[in-house]
Design an enzyme around this catalytic site. Sequence first.
Site, PDB file in Angstrom:
ATOM      1  N   THR A 261      -9.320   7.406  21.315  1.00 31.99           N
ATOM      2  CA  THR A 261     -10.658   7.233  21.904  1.00 31.99           C
ATOM      3  C   THR A 261     -10.482   6.414  23.170  1.00 31.99           C
ATOM      4  OG1 THR A 261     -11.683   7.198  19.722  1.00 31.99           O
ATOM      5  CG2 THR A 261     -12.984   6.321  21.542  1.00 31.99           C
TER       6      THR A 261
ATOM      7  N   LYS B 147     -17.769  11.712  21.789  1.00 29.19           N
ATOM      8  CA  LYS B 147     -17.425  10.605  20.882  1.00 29.19           C
ATOM      9  C   LYS B 147     -18.265   9.359  21.191  1.00 29.19           C
ATOM     10  CE  LYS B 147     -14.752   7.929  18.283  1.00 29.19           C
ATOM     11  NZ  LYS B 147     -14.607   8.010  16.862  1.00 29.19           N
TER      12      LYS B 147
ATOM     13  N   LYS C 143     -15.639  -1.509  20.660  1.00 29.74           N
ATOM     14  CA  LYS C 143     -14.846  -0.775  21.665  1.00 29.74           C
ATOM     15  C   LYS C 143     -15.630   0.454  22.159  1.00 29.74           C
ATOM     16  CE  LYS C 143     -10.915   2.277  22.088  1.00 29.74           C
ATOM     17  NZ  LYS C 143      -9.853   3.022  21.450  1.00 29.74           N
TER      18      LYS C 143
HETATM   19  P1  NAD Z   1      -3.577   1.423  15.663  1.00 30.40           P
HETATM   20  O1  NAD Z   1      -3.585   0.202  16.515  1.00 30.40           O
HETATM   21  O2  NAD Z   1      -3.427   1.300  14.189  1.00 30.40           O
HETATM   22  O3  NAD Z   1      -2.404   2.404  16.175  1.00 30.40           O
HETATM   23  C1  NAD Z   1      -1.985   2.534  17.503  1.00 30.40           C
HETATM   24  C2  NAD Z   1      -0.481   2.748  17.488  1.00 30.40           C
HETATM   25  O4  NAD Z   1      -0.036   3.003  18.823  1.00 30.40           O
HETATM   26  C3  NAD Z   1       0.297   1.510  17.002  1.00 30.40           C
HETATM   27  O5  NAD Z   1       1.164   1.874  15.947  1.00 30.40           O
HETATM   28  C4  NAD Z   1       1.059   1.040  18.239  1.00 30.40           C
HETATM   29  O6  NAD Z   1       2.328   0.470  17.948  1.00 30.40           O
HETATM   30  C5  NAD Z   1       1.206   2.340  19.002  1.00 30.40           C
HETATM   31  N1  NAD Z   1       1.440   2.174  20.439  1.00 30.40           N
HETATM   32  C6  NAD Z   1       0.758   1.415  21.319  1.00 30.40           C
HETATM   33  N2  NAD Z   1       1.256   1.560  22.558  1.00 30.40           N
HETATM   34  C7  NAD Z   1       2.301   2.446  22.446  1.00 30.40           C
HETATM   35  C8  NAD Z   1       3.236   2.996  23.374  1.00 30.40           C
HETATM   36  N3  NAD Z   1       3.208   2.678  24.657  1.00 30.40           N
HETATM   37  N4  NAD Z   1       4.150   3.858  22.907  1.00 30.40           N
HETATM   38  C9  NAD Z   1       4.197   4.187  21.593  1.00 30.40           C
HETATM   39  N5  NAD Z   1       3.350   3.691  20.665  1.00 30.40           N
HETATM   40  C10 NAD Z   1       2.418   2.838  21.099  1.00 30.40           C
HETATM   41  O7  NAD Z   1      -4.917   2.213  16.033  1.00 30.40           O
HETATM   42  P2  NAD Z   1      -5.652   3.357  15.163  1.00 30.40           P
HETATM   43  O8  NAD Z   1      -6.610   2.749  14.237  1.00 30.40           O
HETATM   44  O9  NAD Z   1      -4.617   4.309  14.661  1.00 30.40           O
HETATM   45  O10 NAD Z   1      -6.524   4.055  16.309  1.00 30.40           O
HETATM   46  C11 NAD Z   1      -5.926   4.901  17.274  1.00 30.40           C
HETATM   47  C12 NAD Z   1      -7.035   5.503  18.133  1.00 30.40           C
HETATM   48  O11 NAD Z   1      -7.943   6.219  17.298  1.00 30.40           O
HETATM   49  C13 NAD Z   1      -7.874   4.455  18.877  1.00 30.40           C
HETATM   50  O12 NAD Z   1      -8.149   4.945  20.166  1.00 30.40           O
HETATM   51  C14 NAD Z   1      -9.135   4.338  18.026  1.00 30.40           C
HETATM   52  O13 NAD Z   1     -10.261   3.945  18.779  1.00 30.40           O
HETATM   53  C15 NAD Z   1      -9.274   5.758  17.513  1.00 30.40           C
HETATM   54  N6  NAD Z   1     -10.008   5.885  16.224  1.00 30.40           N
HETATM   55  C16 NAD Z   1      -9.726   5.050  15.186  1.00 30.40           C
HETATM   56  C17 NAD Z   1     -10.422   5.195  13.980  1.00 30.40           C
HETATM   57  C18 NAD Z   1     -10.139   4.277  12.793  1.00 30.40           C
HETATM   58  O14 NAD Z   1     -10.923   4.296  11.840  1.00 30.40           O
HETATM   59  N7  NAD Z   1      -9.041   3.502  12.815  1.00 30.40           N
HETATM   60  C19 NAD Z   1     -11.397   6.198  13.844  1.00 30.40           C
HETATM   61  C20 NAD Z   1     -11.636   7.056  14.904  1.00 30.40           C
HETATM   62  C21 NAD Z   1     -10.922   6.888  16.095  1.00 30.40           C
END
Ligand code: NAD
Length: 296
Positions: A96, A171, A246
């Site tokens: 997102t 979204k 966010k």
């Molecule tokens: P998270 O922080 O658990 O996961 C993000 C991952 O990206 C981490 O493992 C981190 O180490 C990795 N990362 C960051 N920078 C990196 C790079 N340069 N290279 C490689 N890996 C890298 O976040 P999440 O909860 O999995 O959410 C991910 C996305 O999905 C976000 O944009 C969030 O807004 C969206 N989202 C989350 C949810 C939810 O319920 N968690 C629901 C809908 C949408």
Amino acid sequence: MAKVGFIGLGNMGSGMARNILKAGHDLKVFDLNEKVVKDICAEGATAAKSASDAASNVDAVITMLPAGQHVKSVYLGENGLIAVAKSGTIMMDCSTIDVESARAVVEAATKAGMKMVDAPVSGGVAAASAGSLTFMVGGTDDAFAYAKPYLDSMGANIVHAGKAGSGQAAKICNNMMLGIQMISVSEAFILAEKLGLAADKLFAISSKASGQCWSLTSYCPVPGPVPTSPANKDYKAGFAAAMMLKDLRLAQEAAKSVHAETPLGEMARVMYEEFSSKSDNDMDFSGIINMLREKS
Ligand code: NAD
């Protein structure tokens, strides 16, 4: 079966990547966190040395990263995914992020001969693991057609929302409605309490009347009427208040950039700024009812 590179194996990405693996694809993964890479490699994926290594010599690239700056830094630049991937690779960013960054990355990918969509998701960690996410997809008809089989492996509902950036637009518009509605439902339950009206009676009436909405009928912020809602689990997320904040910030950035009047969206952002600053990281967004109750 195809060769797929997956970058970002966090709460959401790890479940999504496992579903790509289950669909029979040859999966290369990268994350800055070595532990999550190791875990999925034990199930059959291959560890890439870097994000660009994960995108080299594959048919499809999927990213699930925290925010716009991460997506831009991974895709763009000399060693970015767009520079190293083979021509014609289908790229899907499921993070997102802000509409502007999404459009900039898709434009750069298209110029370099790739196909790309923005494909943010609705549904939390459980839906990511179960493969039942909703994907809101922005991009050309051609890019959507290429992305769809991969998204089908990770989701139950795949909607082509329009041109590049439309997935992110959908979204943030949806989540702006959700944030506003959660506050409105919370205010109504607090007012009812003060007027001596029982919560279960208000629920029985409003869930069948014109006040009904998802925040009431599926995610009720008072314990009782909807047994699965976080209100029954001490408001443990669920959908974290920080995530809601966010998305409300992204909605306001977008609204300002196109001069859309969204006063309730802005008020919801201000209220979630306050609520998030006062609560734990795992506090669900429906817990805002407690902040309002304390002030009443
Ligand atoms: P998270 O922080 O658990 O996961 C993000 C991952 O990206 C981490 O493992 C981190 O180490 C990795 N990362 C960051 N920078 C990196 C790079 N340069 N290279 C490689 N890996 C890298 O976040 P999440 O909860 O999995 O959410 C991910 C996305 O999905 C976000 O944009 C969030 O807004 C969206 N989202 C989350 C949810 C939810 O319920 N968690 C629901 C809908 C949408």
